[in-house]
Write an enzyme that holds these catalytic residues in place. Structure first.
Site: not given
Length: 204
Positions: A111, A127
């Site tokens: 992620h 992110h």
């Protein structure tokens, strides 16, 4: 005579085995070439072209809506604890490299990814989502590895932005310059709708 005949027969047998083995090897090589060519073609098709790339500009890694980092619902990012930056609410699930650089880190949960800009050694953390580490890599697919050199517009990660929302997570994506603490170094930020590969700010 019989000994000579046996030797000839053995040579014929070995020759046939060698022929079949060579045929199998050639076939396997051709299959591998086709596989990697198809994979390379697919990855290239998913990447984007950034025309007139300027090393003094920073380009959007996503299609979506660019917002202030202050509006992100996570104090770790919104209060600048990890560095200055921006955020984008994604319209689709493709993340591209905004710079020419090197992959510094890639989270096992896929992620988040870290890139070092080769121009100025600025460290960029991208992110995807808030608390999406809890998905343990589900809904994410990576296309690069740590220490890979990447080009602007190269595909880094694919993710399912809709299912992330369905699972109750915010899919807003933070772009953090982890070794920049002075917000004034981010200039000419283009808030609002942006396209992947579009120039969105300048780094001073």
């Amino acid at each position: 005579y019989f000994f000579a005949e046996k030797v000839v027969l053995n040579e014929i047998t070995l020759s046939r085995k060698s022929y079949h083995l060579n045929t199998m090897i050639r076939s396997s090589i051709q299959m591998l070439k086709k596989f990697f060519k198809k994979r390379e073609s697919t990855n290239n098709d998913l990447s984007i072209q950034i025309e007139n790339y300027d090393p003094n500009d920073f380009y959007s890694p996503l299609n979506g809506t660019l917002i202030s980092l202050n509006n992100v619902d996570d104090p770790v990012f919104s209060q600048g604890m990890m560095g200055c930056g921006i955020a984008i609410k994604p319209k689709d699930g493709k993340l591209f490299s905004p710079v020419k650089g090197k992959i510094q880190s890639l989270f096992p949960t896929k992620h988040a990814i870290g890139i070092v800009d080769e121009r100025n050694n600025i460290e960029i953390l991208i992110h995807i989502g808030i608390n999406t580490v809890e998905l343990n890599g589900e809904l994410f697919e990576t296309f690069v590895n740590v220490n890979d050199n990447v080009l602007p517009g190269q595909l880094l990660i694919k993710f399912d932005e809709k299912k992330i929302l369905e699972k109750g997570y915010d899919n807003v994506t933070m772009i953090i310059f982890t070794n920049i603490r002075d917000e004034n170094r981010l200039s000419n930020i283009k808030y609002g709708e942006v396209k992947a590969g579009e120039q969105i700010l300048k780094l001073l």
